[in-house]
Design a protein around this motif. Structure first.
Motif, PDB file in Angstrom:
ATOM      1  N   ALA A 167     -13.386  -4.703   3.311  1.00 23.52           N
ATOM      2  CA  ALA A 167     -13.211  -5.963   4.045  1.00 23.52           C
ATOM      3  C   ALA A 167     -11.866  -5.988   4.767  1.00 23.52           C
ATOM      4  O   ALA A 167     -11.764  -6.455   5.911  1.00 23.52           O
ATOM      5  CB  ALA A 167     -13.315  -7.143   3.083  1.00 23.52           C
ATOM      6  N   ALA A 168     -10.839  -5.483   4.101  1.00 22.82           N
ATOM      7  CA  ALA A 168      -9.512  -5.434   4.716  1.00 22.82           C
ATOM      8  C   ALA A 168      -9.549  -4.587   5.986  1.00 22.82           C
ATOM      9  O   ALA A 168      -9.011  -4.967   7.030  1.00 22.82           O
ATOM     10  CB  ALA A 168      -8.498  -4.868   3.719  1.00 22.82           C
ATOM     11  N   ALA A 169     -10.205  -3.452   5.880  1.00 22.27           N
ATOM     12  CA  ALA A 169     -10.310  -2.569   7.039  1.00 22.27           C
ATOM     13  C   ALA A 169     -11.040  -3.270   8.180  1.00 22.27           C
ATOM     14  O   ALA A 169     -10.673  -3.151   9.355  1.00 22.27           O
ATOM     15  CB  ALA A 169     -11.044  -1.285   6.646  1.00 22.27           C
TER      16      ALA A 169
ATOM     17  N   LYS B 394      -6.536   1.319 -14.962  1.00 18.08           N
ATOM     18  CA  LYS B 394      -5.140   1.709 -14.738  1.00 18.08           C
ATOM     19  C   LYS B 394      -5.022   2.686 -13.580  1.00 18.08           C
ATOM     20  O   LYS B 394      -5.748   3.675 -13.502  1.00 18.08           O
ATOM     21  CB  LYS B 394      -4.581   2.361 -16.002  1.00 18.08           C
ATOM     22  CG  LYS B 394      -4.042   1.315 -16.957  1.00 18.08           C
ATOM     23  CD  LYS B 394      -3.186   1.941 -18.057  1.00 18.08           C
ATOM     24  CE  LYS B 394      -2.905   0.874 -19.112  1.00 18.08           C
ATOM     25  NZ  LYS B 394      -2.333   1.476 -20.334  1.00 18.08           N
ATOM     26  N   GLY B 395      -4.080   2.417 -12.693  1.00 20.81           N
ATOM     27  CA  GLY B 395      -3.849   3.324 -11.576  1.00 20.81           C
ATOM     28  C   GLY B 395      -4.901   3.254 -10.494  1.00 20.81           C
ATOM     29  O   GLY B 395      -4.813   3.949  -9.489  1.00 20.81           O
ATOM     30  N   GLY B 396      -5.894   2.419 -10.711  1.00 21.38           N
ATOM     31  CA  GLY B 396      -6.981   2.334  -9.743  1.00 21.38           C
ATOM     32  C   GLY B 396      -6.603   1.471  -8.553  1.00 21.38           C
ATOM     33  O   GLY B 396      -5.554   0.828  -8.516  1.00 21.38           O
ATOM     34  N   LEU B 397      -7.517   1.422  -7.590  1.00 20.91           N
ATOM     35  CA  LEU B 397      -7.295   0.654  -6.383  1.00 20.91           C
ATOM     36  C   LEU B 397      -7.041  -0.817  -6.702  1.00 20.91           C
ATOM     37  O   LEU B 397      -6.157  -1.464  -6.121  1.00 20.91           O
ATOM     38  CB  LEU B 397      -8.515   0.797  -5.462  1.00 20.91           C
ATOM     39  CG  LEU B 397      -8.480  -0.016  -4.166  1.00 20.91           C
ATOM     40  CD1 LEU B 397      -7.377   0.472  -3.249  1.00 20.91           C
ATOM     41  CD2 LEU B 397      -9.830   0.048  -3.457  1.00 20.91           C
ATOM     42  N   GLY B 398      -7.824  -1.353  -7.631  1.00 20.50           N
ATOM     43  CA  GLY B 398      -7.698  -2.767  -7.979  1.00 20.50           C
ATOM     44  C   GLY B 398      -6.285  -3.109  -8.408  1.00 20.50           C
ATOM     45  O   GLY B 398      -5.700  -4.098  -7.939  1.00 20.50           O
ATOM     46  N   GLN B 399      -5.726  -2.315  -9.276  1.00 18.30           N
ATOM     47  CA  GLN B 399      -4.366  -2.576  -9.753  1.00 18.30           C
ATOM     48  C   GLN B 399      -3.347  -2.458  -8.631  1.00 18.30           C
ATOM     49  O   GLN B 399      -2.380  -3.214  -8.571  1.00 18.30           O
ATOM     50  CB  GLN B 399      -4.018  -1.623 -10.908  1.00 18.30           C
ATOM     51  CG  GLN B 399      -4.677  -2.030 -12.225  1.00 18.30           C
ATOM     52  CD  GLN B 399      -4.090  -3.317 -12.795  1.00 18.30           C
ATOM     53  OE1 GLN B 399      -2.878  -3.458 -12.946  1.00 18.30           O
ATOM     54  NE2 GLN B 399      -4.951  -4.295 -13.062  1.00 18.30           N
ATOM     55  N   GLY B 407      -1.377  -2.588   1.671  1.00 22.52           N
ATOM     56  CA  GLY B 407      -1.652  -3.591   2.698  1.00 22.52           C
ATOM     57  C   GLY B 407      -2.866  -3.163   3.503  1.00 22.52           C
ATOM     58  O   GLY B 407      -3.560  -2.203   3.137  1.00 22.52           O
ATOM     59  N   PHE B 408      -3.109  -3.860   4.589  1.00 20.15           N
ATOM     60  CA  PHE B 408      -4.300  -3.572   5.395  1.00 20.15           C
ATOM     61  C   PHE B 408      -4.333  -2.123   5.885  1.00 20.15           C
ATOM     62  O   PHE B 408      -5.392  -1.508   5.939  1.00 20.15           O
ATOM     63  CB  PHE B 408      -4.368  -4.532   6.597  1.00 20.15           C
ATOM     64  CG  PHE B 408      -5.090  -5.819   6.301  1.00 20.15           C
ATOM     65  CD1 PHE B 408      -5.385  -6.211   4.992  1.00 20.15           C
ATOM     66  CD2 PHE B 408      -5.500  -6.656   7.341  1.00 20.15           C
ATOM     67  CE1 PHE B 408      -6.055  -7.405   4.728  1.00 20.15           C
ATOM     68  CE2 PHE B 408      -6.176  -7.847   7.080  1.00 20.15           C
ATOM     69  CZ  PHE B 408      -6.452  -8.213   5.783  1.00 20.15           C
ATOM     70  N   ALA B 409      -3.172  -1.585   6.220  1.00 20.73           N
ATOM     71  CA  ALA B 409      -3.159  -0.223   6.763  1.00 20.73           C
ATOM     72  C   ALA B 409      -3.639   0.778   5.711  1.00 20.73           C
ATOM     73  O   ALA B 409      -4.505   1.622   5.975  1.00 20.73           O
ATOM     74  CB  ALA B 409      -1.753   0.131   7.246  1.00 20.73           C
ATOM     75  N   GLU B 410      -3.109   0.646   4.500  1.00 22.58           N
ATOM     76  CA  GLU B 410      -3.515   1.558   3.430  1.00 22.58           C
ATOM     77  C   GLU B 410      -4.995   1.344   3.062  1.00 22.58           C
ATOM     78  O   GLU B 410      -5.717   2.293   2.775  1.00 22.58           O
ATOM     79  CB  GLU B 410      -2.668   1.331   2.168  1.00 22.58           C
ATOM     80  CG  GLU B 410      -1.196   1.703   2.317  1.00 22.58           C
ATOM     81  CD  GLU B 410      -0.388   0.650   3.061  1.00 22.58           C
ATOM     82  OE1 GLU B 410      -0.907  -0.472   3.269  1.00 22.58           O
ATOM     83  OE2 GLU B 410       0.761   0.948   3.461  1.00 22.58           O
ATOM     84  N   SER B 417     -11.998   6.727   4.244  1.00 19.14           N
ATOM     85  CA  SER B 417     -12.138   8.037   3.587  1.00 19.14           C
ATOM     86  C   SER B 417     -12.931   7.964   2.289  1.00 19.14           C
ATOM     87  O   SER B 417     -12.993   8.933   1.545  1.00 19.14           O
ATOM     88  CB  SER B 417     -10.743   8.610   3.329  1.00 19.14           C
ATOM     89  OG  SER B 417      -9.992   7.715   2.542  1.00 19.14           O
ATOM     90  N   ASN B 418     -13.525   6.834   1.989  1.00 21.81           N
ATOM     91  CA  ASN B 418     -14.360   6.729   0.786  1.00 21.81           C
ATOM     92  C   ASN B 418     -15.750   6.274   1.169  1.00 21.81           C
ATOM     93  O   ASN B 418     -15.943   5.707   2.241  1.00 21.81           O
ATOM     94  CB  ASN B 418     -13.738   5.725  -0.191  1.00 21.81           C
ATOM     95  CG  ASN B 418     -12.645   6.371  -1.039  1.00 21.81           C
ATOM     96  OD1 ASN B 418     -12.930   7.040  -2.023  1.00 21.81           O
ATOM     97  ND2 ASN B 418     -11.390   6.193  -0.600  1.00 21.81           N
ATOM     98  N   PRO B 419     -16.714   6.503   0.295  1.00 18.44           N
ATOM     99  CA  PRO B 419     -18.085   6.087   0.617  1.00 18.44           C
ATOM    100  C   PRO B 419     -18.162   4.571   0.762  1.00 18.44           C
ATOM    101  O   PRO B 419     -17.443   3.832   0.084  1.00 18.44           O
ATOM    102  CB  PRO B 419     -18.901   6.542  -0.592  1.00 18.44           C
ATOM    103  CG  PRO B 419     -18.054   7.528  -1.322  1.00 18.44           C
ATOM    104  CD  PRO B 419     -16.625   7.175  -1.006  1.00 18.44           C
ATOM    105  N   ASP B 420     -19.033   4.165   1.652  1.00 19.58           N
ATOM    106  CA  ASP B 420     -19.285   2.728   1.830  1.00 19.58           C
ATOM    107  C   ASP B 420     -19.756   2.143   0.499  1.00 19.58           C
ATOM    108  O   ASP B 420     -20.741   2.612  -0.072  1.00 19.58           O
ATOM    109  CB  ASP B 420     -20.383   2.579   2.902  1.00 19.58           C
ATOM    110  CG  ASP B 420     -20.650   1.135   3.276  1.00 19.58           C
ATOM    111  OD1 ASP B 420     -20.353   0.224   2.470  1.00 19.58           O
ATOM    112  OD2 ASP B 420     -21.158   0.919   4.391  1.00 19.58           O
TER     113      ASP B 420
END
Lengths: 442, 442, 442, 442
Positions: A167-169, B394-399, B407-410, B417-420
């Motif tokens: 969504a951010a993208a 831990k260490g995941g995207l959510g955290q 931010g939006f750029a990352e 670069s990840n599956p939909d």
């Protein structure tokens, strides 16, 4: 060139009140000056791309009913180009120079996000080209974060962090395109940001994530130098059972909580107001006194149905009350009046699209004239000034309260030593106020 | 001594599920321990003085139907003393040790404010005397700022500054009496703090004045060393067309705006929740996650009527959902559960007062047992934990999102670069969650 | 003579659209001819005695706010005489010659039914005397069967047969008084004919008893030669949770079931319509096409509140739609337009009573002018005629269906051998219809 | 053979209250005898083909979310066969032997009506084959007259007579197929039989045409010897603004007017009841006392949303009240209990289909047990008998009224010579009644 889509429709002209031509304006006279501004400045009308060009008449119990000429194309990109041309022909004939869009309405989704972004770029180029040499630009753009199954559990409020990223993208890209096209605002309507049931929902995490998302959006806006206003659009429910931006006050609470009140304004939609149990003018007033009245999605609901019917606002009284707040706010800043309204499922001729917009433009122009008459007559303002006089009197009790000079102890003393106000109550004069309102409702 | 008012009613006892005695508890067993606390601690029940002793059955289309024994006194002060005695007999027989009151319900209005205050003092002395040697005290007190004609246009929001002063004096006194009686909270329900029409209303001034009033109340509380919690009670409308404390979110916005969020909590009433278009558990959750869940006015409305019916909450499912939030909040702090509920206009026997309260107490005790069973079974908590796992890893995207690392750029990079995520959606499992809920709803 | 009650109010005159005098008519011009009839014939306005002279401003959360001059009398009979004089002065100044009453509003209840009847006779004599030499008479009378505690469980639908008898006696007397005064109709509004809960209600017996009651009323009417029309007034709920005359269709079902459809018509109230989930014009249309449109209680509710606010109908669009049905029905026969509307609780000056009625009269006069303009323009009627043309074509399929010449077998043959109508659908042109409506809404 | 569609789901068994297996019944024990009949006889459950096999999760704001295994077939006829096999596997595993269908859900529309009919025949053959050797058959069939654009303006109420003919042909065929499959009832739900706006609608003609259509349907039924019951299904609105079969009372009025009351019964849907402003038990009772309670579409809506959410009815209290009416009606005759309910859009696993149905079956089985307990305890029936005793006493006033022995004149005499009933009112005991209800709500 894709041909003409509305060959039988002439440029719509102002013909005045005695016109019986339904393809004319009887109230909206773009260049006419009202309260010191041209009507077209007060009424920065915008065509909603999705309702006008993409709504196919399907509903939960029925399939598509409309067969628009711009939809006959099989190739999705070509179809998008065609629809964009139709949009510009439509605006030109209607005399409107703003439009609003969702990313996914103007351009088709591709097999990957990269491809989807590419599609969006291509359509944006077409729009940019069409805008050239005109005064046309987007009133606002937005990202459609509710239709695709990936957003079924929410976008910024999805239980799945990857969906948040997706969504951010998407918002990032939509904001870039809005900037490219010269859009004046960027809107967030969280169609899936809510819940179907509290039983399986972590309300706190979801709302915090929504706050995080909006903060990132604001940071991003500044990072690219986008000057448009960010707007939240409250809606109480539908499609979800309960949406997080329930109404204006809820949205203000949200902006407060996440430190965003300086950075966002609200896009008030009349049909959303009534679904939340408020009059449209209530929501506009709540936004106004909190300094966040940013834009109006001008439509109306059916007073007896519990879902969003998104009809054109044609009621003279309602239009008057709406425009009276706009006048009080001295306009809408970077915002305008977007027709987030669709013709009925059973209205299947292209000319119905014109009838709908004409009825909406004329109603609001009528509302503006009425609001101006109301203000110029001054009777209603006078009635209110009288009503609240005790708060304005110099050196009086009201001013002491307002200036923080007194507390409960002083007020108790005052109450004990003065006559009970119950013995000299004034009438609220609501019926007289309604007569004054009526005198202006031509 | 004023005699016994309920001579035929014995002390109500817990008799368990197989009892067919309607004057017994089948679920509420005060001393029984549930989730580490006694039921009477989880369920700090309170009798609402006004509904139980002062509601006479009149409605907009009908006159009084009840002829309570404590109302047969002609002298208003004597009648007040009698009603207070009835209140204590009632609590004692019911096994409840909290009560709630409006100033004007427990004592009559006199010819002047001074006289009215005196009346209130006299009744407060009686109550204080009756409390002696018992564990009884007020859950909360409040000032009735809506019944007298002087408040017809509002109290803190009156167009007349003198009315503001009068209201301040009244709240000051009511807070003092609440303190005197050992009340644990003080409530604000703004029955006339709203508008009938925007046409003759200065919304901004009225809301600012309401903010000023609450600030003064808070200052005064601290000045007298009152330790109770200040509570706002949201209600959307009725008697006015639109009230300023519409719902929990609106009240939070209000507290934010006027800098009072640290000093106030909310008193959530279930019937007010549904009139505002929310489920009761929604309002409780909104209060909970904002840290302002202070008290519950336990009642229910009719699901098909648009006004406040203030019925006893007897529905097992609703009671379970309400108590589940209380359990999640680990109780209500200084707050409790006030039966802001009245027996129907057509229920005219004194024993009906007992039936109503017993049904309400048993329903919430049942709800507590169910909420405990739900928690102890753990199935629903497990389902939710699974659903939101991506935010906890831990260490995941959510955290990373939660910790503000991206931010939006990352996130755009991540999404590209990840599956939909749309290709691997999980079910929300609402039906399974409802089965788990049902398993606990005994 | 009881003195003048409205000394500062002159006779209200028609001053036309440019008037800024709120004590004038801007639309209502009694003698002006519209569509072949005088405005005062189309608009047989009636003052509702209860709202105008007896409503004291009390509501479920507040006590009386109004201190009308005719209420200052201690003796109840003298007070009744005074109020009746005020009524006639009011009508005379307003230029209205119909009034509506409940028995118990115009005369006080005595210690026994006999005494109560006597009181009613005395007040009726006063009214009769005041009517002399005027064109004034009751539009309708009715019995108040909802306020007294004896009716708490219903009147004709009471679980107590003696209450049924008492209600019968009261209606008998009220009908006699209505006849005496030359009343043109007699109305039944069953404020307590409904239930609070199905749990303790024998729905079948109650509805059968209501049918028995209405049959007796009709028999009695004929036995005394009363020529007025009997009218049921639908209302969905309030004060009960569910009333038996829910809406027009429910009332038609009731009249059918008990064989009374030839003998009763309906009194449609706009605020009741919207509380039932219908627009006012829907209820009027349902009554009209069933041949039972008998009278209009002209008022409006707040679009966002769930109870009966009984406000004056001032909205131009709504008034147009209401009057369009009246025009289609060629008037209302013995019925008229009763202002079952009250000024707000906060409107406490006697002149507010005039403002309210003037706003309502002007709105409906405006609505009549608009409805006439709509009819005379003919555009909308033309649009509808085109839409349904296939049902009117001589010898066509539509006529065969209407005349019962074909059944499913013949229609299947037709469908199998003709093109699918889906391939040539026509637009419903709702937006165009709304423009035509708008052209007439001046 | 098309393979197994639910390979991981075993046959669902009754495991009793202590089961924690969500794929078991905790209340529904098909062969257990309750009040003299087996549970499976009281509860003739039916699977709704459309919700269970064809609902794809799309909504007005979102596209399809479900990817059911039986939908992966490209050829529409093959897909229909597959879905029918899934239906039978599902019913078999669930232990349900009734199903309901729309013609267009089970078989695809062809290029012509003839081809469409042929498709329907082919699928019906498959169903017939699958029914062989089982006790499975349709509870009812119906024709889908709302989805295709040809019905956008109505089917029997279309402004286009050819559409009426087409609808007749479709109903004829659907009734034939229902008969072929041994269907016990035939249902009419008029999804487009209503209006979007009165402005462009000829209400009278449309309703008369609907009457004509139903008369033809009834004639046709008799002509082919179909023994099933014809059922109207009321719904107030959605998809139209106002539907003609608004609620039970409206449908009774319709049947009366067109002389069809002997020939039709009603199919009451709980979610439709609440959308119309009634409780489900109200609608059931209205149908019951008019002798037209024919079938139940068992579902529930969200108490706070204004559209049809069609959720499984899982609330224990509501299920008890629903089943109490069924018990009072001694069952539903040829009718049963159809799960017109769908799993949420976000529930996308096939096992969710089982969870939904299990929750619904268990809730109603629980409701049946409770209703039986309530009846066997007898307390509530006793309370009601006491309340209405004056109507049953031999030779008493109540019997005289019921037997038509008295009129207003006799009743007036009675009232004048007997004590005012207001002096001896009885309590309605609603709170006690609710305790009795609660005692049975296990």
């Amino acid at each position: 060139w894709y041909g003409e889509f509305f060959p039988d429709i002439p440029k719509i002209k102002y013909e005045g009140l005695n016109s019986t031509n339904p393809l004319s304006f009887r109230y909206y006279n773009a260049e006419e000056v009202v309260l010191g501004k041209k009507m077209k400045e007060w009424l920065k009308f915008s065509v909603a791309f999705w309702h006008t060009f993409k709504a196919d008449g399907s509903d939960p119990f029925g399939s598509a009913t409309k067969a628009w000429p711009w939809d006959k194309e099989k190739d999705p990109l070509q179809a998008s180009f065609k629809a964009m041309h139709a949009n510009f022909e439509f605006m030109s004939k209607l005399g409107v120079d703003r439009w609003c869009f969702h990313d996914r309405d103007i351009a088709p989704e591709g097999a990957t996000l990269a491809e989807t972004n590419k599609n969006l770029d291509l359509v944006a180029e077409v729009a940019l080209e069409l805008q050239k040499g005109t005064s046309i630009k987007p009133l606002w753009g937005t990202a459609q974060l509710f239709k695709h199954p990936r957003y079924m559990h929410g976008a910024a409020t999805s239980p799945n962090a990857t969906v948040f990223a997706y969504a951010a993208a998407q918002v990032k890209k939509a904001m870039e395109v809005t900037q490219l096209l010269g859009g004046e605002n960027y809107v967030f309507w969280g169609g899936r940001e809510g819940y179907q049931s509290l039983v399986n929902t972590d309300l706190e995490l979801e709302m915090d994530n929504l706050g995080r998302f909006m903060k990132m959006a604001n940071d991003f806006k500044h990072s690219i130098g986008f000057k448009g206003t960010l707007l939240l659009e409250p809606k109480p429910q539908e499609p979800t059972k309960h949406q997080y931006d329930w109404d204006a006050a809820t949205s203000v609470a949200f902006l407060h909580k996440y430190g965003l009140l300086e950075d966002f304004k609200l896009n008030i939609e009349c049909n959303h107001a009534t679904l939340a149990g408020h009059s449209c003018e209530h929501e506009l007033e709540v936004a106004r006194i909190n300094g966040v009245l940013g834009n109006i999605d001008a439509n109306t609901g059916d007073a007896q149905t519990g879902w969003d019917t998104d009809q054109f606002l044609t009621d003279p009284r309602m239009a008057t009350l709406v425009m009276a707040v706009v006048v009080k706010n001295n306009g809408l800043g970077s915002g305008g009046i977007n027709f987030d309204a669709k013709i009925r499922r059973e209205s299947i001729s292209t000319e119905d699209l014109f009838y709908g917009h004409i009825s909406g433009m004329d109603a609001l122009a009528r509302g503006l004239r009425n609001a101006a008459a109301l203000k110029e007559a001054g009777q209603l303002d006078g009635l209110i000034a009288d009503r609240y006089a005790s708060w304005k009197a110099k050196g009086g009790l009201g001013q002491k309260i307002i200036n923080g000079k007194v507390g409960f102890a002083e007020l108790e003393k005052y109450a004990l030593s003065n006559p009970d106000p119950g013995s000299s109550m004034a009438s609220a004069k609501q019926e007289l106020a309604e007569i004054y309102l009526d005198m202006a409702t031509k």
